[in-house]
Scaffold this motif. Sequence first.
Motif, mmCIF file in Angstrom:
data_model
loop_
_atom_site.group_PDB
_atom_site.id
_atom_site.type_symbol
_atom_site.label_atom_id
_atom_site.label_comp_id
_atom_site.label_asym_id
_atom_site.label_seq_id
_atom_site.Cartn_x
_atom_site.Cartn_y
_atom_site.Cartn_z
ATOM 1 N N ARG A 186 0.821 -1.220 0.000
ATOM 2 C CA ARG A 186 0.000 0.000 0.000
ATOM 3 C C ARG A 186 0.853 1.268 0.000
ATOM 4 N N ASP A 189 1.368 3.605 -3.000
ATOM 5 C CA ASP A 189 0.455 4.716 -3.307
ATOM 6 C C ASP A 189 1.132 6.071 -3.141
ATOM 7 N N THR A 198 -2.950 2.519 -8.700
ATOM 8 C CA THR A 198 -4.071 2.274 -7.772
ATOM 9 C C THR A 198 -5.362 2.893 -8.304
ATOM 10 N N GLY A 210 -3.685 -0.887 -2.429
ATOM 11 C CA GLY A 210 -3.758 0.534 -2.095
ATOM 12 C C GLY A 210 -5.192 0.972 -1.847
#
Lengths: 240, 325
Positions: A186, A189, A198, A210
């Motif tokens: 994540r 991002d 994303t 994300g």
Amino acid sequence: MSTTTQQMSVIARTEWRLITRNKTVLLSATLMPLAVAGMIAIQGVDQPDAGVGMSAMLIGLFTVLSIYLTVTITAVSRRQDLYLKRLRSGESSDVAIFGGLVIAPAVLCLGQLVVVFAILLAMGLEVPAQPWWLAVAVVGAVAMNLAAAVGTAAITPNPTAAQMSTVPFFFLVIGTLFASPFADNRFMDLTPGGALVTLARLAYEMPTPGAALSAIAGLVVWTAIGWEIAKRYFRWEPRA
Amino acid sequence: MTTTMHDLAISAQDLRCSYGDFEAVRGIDLAVRTGEVFALLGTNGAGKTTTMETLEGHRRADGGSVSLLGHDPYGERAVVRPRVGIMLQESGFAGELTVAETVRMWLALSSAPPAAKGRREATLTAALERVELADRADTRVVQLSGGQKRRLDLVLATINEPDVVFLDEPTTGLDPESRQNTWDLIAGLRRTGATIVLTTHYLEEAEQLADRIAIMHAGRIAVEGTLAELVDDRPTRISFRRPADVTGVDVDRALRTILAPRHLELDARETVHIDVDDAQQALVRLLGWAEDHRHRLEQLTVNQASLSDVFAQIAADRTLQEDFA
């Protein structure tokens, strides 16, 4: 009184005229979307998940080439030619000058994206289920690349140096675009390319590690970094 | 004549500007009256352009204060710029635009009456004709000569009929005819009541155009005043060839006694130069001495001090002062 909007419009139309008079720029601006569309067509647009990869790649590639590189080099060259100082010796506000310089490349880039997406959709590219996430990606990428360009121009002493000073951000965008599908994290991002991937996944309703908020935050942070560097270091005339 | 703040178009007190550790302008005071032509002269690197750019609002002063038309030119740029015209030392045009397109763009960015939409083409035509660029209207700026670019610069600085015009070396690179044309334009601007500040390396330009002159050296204003004020306390130089029938030593001894000159020298070409404060009195005594001793003074000349002398003396004196500082 001539308003900032009017001044921006005058400078932008002048920039547009200068772009259209430069045959090399005009030719590459026209050929690039066609060439990209052609290359994608060779790979095939109907493969599984092609829409996600192509959307993120096109938005990232076109904004970094047509906005980031163009605006950086334009701003540095115009400063070197004392054209910025000339504009600033008149009534134009700083906002009008900045705005006027960047509108033409931004419009050109948006036009290129529209053309290439139209061609690919006509060739059978999957239509995204939630297209507004692509719109968010485009707006975010345009803002981020504009800010990064002005920030890079601020720390670039002359047009020759711009060939090198643009390399880090260019590769950051391209590198993270390519790396994101393989780095299911994540925190991607927060990178320029990862945020775009994303948002493209969200548009095509594809599972993603994300999230919309962190992806938008990533683009906002990079925009803020570019803008802050510009505010601190941008000069209107060449360094002595 | 007393000058009130109300009469001043531009003023600066203890103005200081630096580039890193180097202080280019070292605490100058300036007062430019409304409607006058003020010339800022100086050697290369004296701080003229830095001073000009600070007065224009291109740079923020590092110390002291500046007022342009009653406003801070840097902090209140939006207020003062519609009333100001600036001719930069170096051009700064988009080379791929034509002359007419450049002027049109400038007019479109302006709020001044001559730039009003309905008047733009007439303003453009008249301005280009004034500087003899009408036949180059459709030529791209990149194809203009250096002199033609200076003239285009002048158009942009003056086309909006500003109250204050800054001209940074307006005639550099111009041929004599264009220079005279520019001088006529500046004189015309002055007749309209505009306040003009100009820098130049051509001393005759300042002599021709300026009501008052300041000479900068090493970041400071060395002298300031009208041309008459600047040269009045400078000596007049009397020169003649040393008469063949008298030695240099005798000439020196005799003339020092009867003239009490500020300076007397015999140069390598056997020419005697005498600097005196009262030229008439000195001439009477000199001719009397020559008559009494039957000397013939060949190539006798009397030269009032000029701006060039003032300039040279300031540069030399200040250099010495700095050398010994």
